[in-house]
Scaffold this motif. Structure first.
Motif, PDB file in Angstrom:
ATOM      1  N   GLU A   1      -6.568  -3.379   9.553  1.00  0.00           N
ATOM      2  CA  GLU A   1      -6.158  -4.603   8.876  1.00  0.00           C
ATOM      3  C   GLU A   1      -6.467  -5.804   9.764  1.00  0.00           C
ATOM      4  OE1 GLU A   1      -2.139  -4.358   7.534  1.00  0.00           O
ATOM      5  OE2 GLU A   1      -2.541  -2.585   6.319  1.00  0.00           O
TER       6      GLU A   1
ATOM      7  N   LYS B   1      -2.533   6.975  10.708  1.00  0.00           N
ATOM      8  CA  LYS B   1      -1.359   6.106  10.780  1.00  0.00           C
ATOM      9  C   LYS B   1      -0.346   6.734  11.722  1.00  0.00           C
ATOM     10  CE  LYS B   1       2.140   3.943   7.902  1.00  0.00           C
ATOM     11  NZ  LYS B   1       2.662   3.791   6.552  1.00  0.00           N
TER      12      LYS B   1
ATOM     13  N   GLU C   1      -5.769  -5.099   3.537  1.00  0.00           N
ATOM     14  CA  GLU C   1      -4.734  -4.082   3.358  1.00  0.00           C
ATOM     15  C   GLU C   1      -5.345  -2.689   3.309  1.00  0.00           C
ATOM     16  OE1 GLU C   1      -1.756  -2.693  -0.255  1.00  0.00           O
ATOM     17  OE2 GLU C   1      -2.886  -4.550  -0.441  1.00  0.00           O
TER      18      GLU C   1
ATOM     19  N   SER D   1      -4.002   1.069   2.091  1.00  0.00           N
ATOM     20  CA  SER D   1      -2.882   1.776   1.462  1.00  0.00           C
ATOM     21  C   SER D   1      -3.281   3.212   1.156  1.00  0.00           C
ATOM     22  CB  SER D   1      -2.436   1.063   0.188  1.00  0.00           C
ATOM     23  OG  SER D   1      -3.483   1.039  -0.745  1.00  0.00           O
TER      24      SER D   1
END
Length: 103
Positions: free
Chosen positions: A16, A43, A100, A102
């Motif tokens: 990001e 992540k 972003e 996701s």
């Protein structure tokens, strides 16, 4: 958090806020682009890899500018015939910022 996306026949590792230059995409400055071909997302130590893409994962970016790459010169010559030709090419590129990631 970072992701690996596929666009323009190439794979790019993005996070990001990254500024990324890719093959020309349709749109103008300020337009939003969604990449659905997400190959991998990492992540906080957890890595998710798609086979070949992750279902439901997407990366959203915003077009910053439409630019041209550096000039590439192409020179053709036939020996002993007096033939030579010089041409050039500048690739159309899109510079974008990743907004972003996701899952």
């Amino acid at each position: 958090m970072y992701a690996v996306i596929k666009t323009g026949g190439k794979q790019h590792r993005v996070s990001e806020g990254d500024l990324l230059t890719v093959e020309k995409l349709a749109g103008s400055k300020g337009d939003s682009v969604v990449f659905d071909d997400v190959l991998m997302v990492a992540k906080e130590g957890e890595i998710r890899v798609g086979k070949p893409v992750l279902e439901g994962a997407k990366v959203v970016g915003e077009i910053v500018a439409q630019v041209k790459g550096p000039k590439i010169y192409v020179f053709h010559m036939k020996k002993r015939k007096g033939f030579h030709k010089k041409t050039g090419h500048r690739q159309q590129l899109t510079r974008m910022r990743i907004k972003e990631i996701s899952i």
